[in-house]
Write a protein that holds these residues in place. Sequence first.
Motif, short mmCIF file in Angstrom:
data_model
loop_
_atom_site.label_atom_id
_atom_site.label_comp_id
_atom_site.label_asym_id
_atom_site.label_seq_id
_atom_site.Cartn_x
_atom_site.Cartn_y
_atom_site.Cartn_z
N PHE A 1 103.39 33.29 68.22
CA PHE A 1 103.78 34.27 67.04
C PHE A 1 105.32 34.36 66.95
O PHE A 1 105.69 34.85 65.92
CB PHE A 1 103.05 35.80 67.24
CG PHE A 1 101.46 35.88 66.78
CD1 PHE A 1 101.36 35.80 65.63
CD2 PHE A 1 100.49 35.79 67.85
CE1 PHE A 1 100.04 35.98 64.92
CE2 PHE A 1 99.10 36.01 67.27
CZ PHE A 1 98.99 35.90 65.87
N LEU A 2 105.85 34.57 67.97
CA LEU A 2 107.20 34.78 68.14
C LEU A 2 107.97 33.37 67.61
O LEU A 2 109.30 33.51 67.54
CB LEU A 2 107.78 35.38 69.49
CG LEU A 2 107.32 36.88 69.81
CD1 LEU A 2 107.46 37.08 71.12
CD2 LEU A 2 107.65 37.73 68.74
N GLY A 3 107.51 32.40 67.22
CA GLY A 3 108.13 31.19 67.03
C GLY A 3 108.71 30.56 68.09
O GLY A 3 109.57 29.95 67.97
N ALA A 4 108.06 30.64 69.40
CA ALA A 4 108.66 29.92 70.23
C ALA A 4 107.70 29.04 71.20
O ALA A 4 107.79 29.19 72.24
CB ALA A 4 109.25 31.06 71.36
N ARG A 5 107.11 28.37 70.62
CA ARG A 5 105.87 27.59 71.07
C ARG A 5 106.48 26.39 71.85
O ARG A 5 105.82 25.90 72.68
CB ARG A 5 105.05 26.90 70.13
CG ARG A 5 103.64 26.47 70.43
CD ARG A 5 102.52 25.95 69.45
NE ARG A 5 103.08 24.85 68.60
CZ ARG A 5 102.58 24.03 67.94
NH1 ARG A 5 101.01 24.13 67.96
NH2 ARG A 5 103.00 23.01 67.03
N ASP A 6 107.82 26.11 71.53
CA ASP A 6 108.49 24.82 72.27
C ASP A 6 108.93 25.33 73.46
O ASP A 6 109.33 24.67 74.48
CB ASP A 6 109.65 24.44 71.37
CG ASP A 6 110.37 25.71 71.04
OD1 ASP A 6 110.34 26.89 71.10
OD2 ASP A 6 111.89 25.31 70.81
#
Length: 388
Positions: free
Chosen positions: A88-93
């Motif tokens: 959700f926070l754009g930090a799947r990496d």
Amino acid sequence: MSESAVNGGAIDWERSKSEDEEDDYDDDEEDYSSPTQSSPRPPSSTIFEKDRHLLYLQMMYELLPYHYQSQEINRLTLAHFIISGLHFLGARDRVDKDVVASWILSFQALPRNIVSLKDGEFYGFFGSRSSQFPRDENGDLTHNSSNLASTYCALAILKVIGHDLSTIESESLLISMKNLQQDDGSFMPVHTGGEMDLRFVYCAAAICYMLNNWSGMDKEMAKSYILNCQSYDGGFGLIPGSESHGGATYCAVASLRLMGFIGDDLLSNHSGSSIIDPSLLLNWCLQRQANDGGFQGRTNKPSDTCYAFWIGAVLKLIGGYTFIDKIALRKFLLNCQSKYGGFSKFPGQLPDLYHSYYGYTAFSLLEEPGLSPLCPELGLPLLAVSGI
């Protein structure tokens, strides 16, 4: 997820509820309460502190604090809150997808042979390593078993990290899951004992939806059970005849949506043939927004961070989210935002993973810049659900 987090990390949340506080959505939510400490309420931030939330989740990903020790059996659920929260926070990496996928798949219960599928056991996913007790001298697994809630969380994590769900062994899972469905259409969470209510109907529906295979349940029976749980006021109780509740109402409406019994924007497309009355449901949901801007789970209960999702997602599904006071809701949620990152249940308390995750989903519903959009019927990031 690091070895310390998935195999040796600790989780023990002491309950923070007093006798006059709300009974939450379910027993799991009670377990997910913060430690008992409460500090003087600091001035609330006026912005969503994304960087602090990333640090909070990254810390939890690396090593869970000792407070979580007693929740070890729910490790998959906690991992779902962390990993899906990072997405959700754009930090799947920041997640090692191959390591996580291998770890998740190691929790699937597999039958010894085709005959074993007739023994009544559910071959889903265990909640943690400690749940995988060895069989006794008679070959029976008597101590613990895989369950619907952990199976939902396992598939959710795999979906979020981009794992191809068609590669998992789903036939035994779905065949054995259908054995959990009762004559009234409800589901048991495990193959022996356990409560039967809307929570597990939802888990079964979400599992079938994510696997793109509905052989694991009788949808018509499930629909009948759901409709029997609707109350006179438009909301839904966990079981027929019980009080309308925010979490139960979400499970009912989201299940009907996943099963294809209701469509998008039910209010605009409402006709006399609809199986539920969306106007009555809308009225009940809107009455749950309290004077402080937050949402309560039941009448005369305090506002709670998580119901910004449970009630908000229902309103989103039926096309009524535009009617809420978004400014007041955002202010309430920011009052529950911790200076350490994450969200607490109530303003002024310490954050926990359960309320943090549903705080992120609530801000996603509010279209906070920089957050992934939400798939309301699955409670997951929309891009992950789409396979993008």
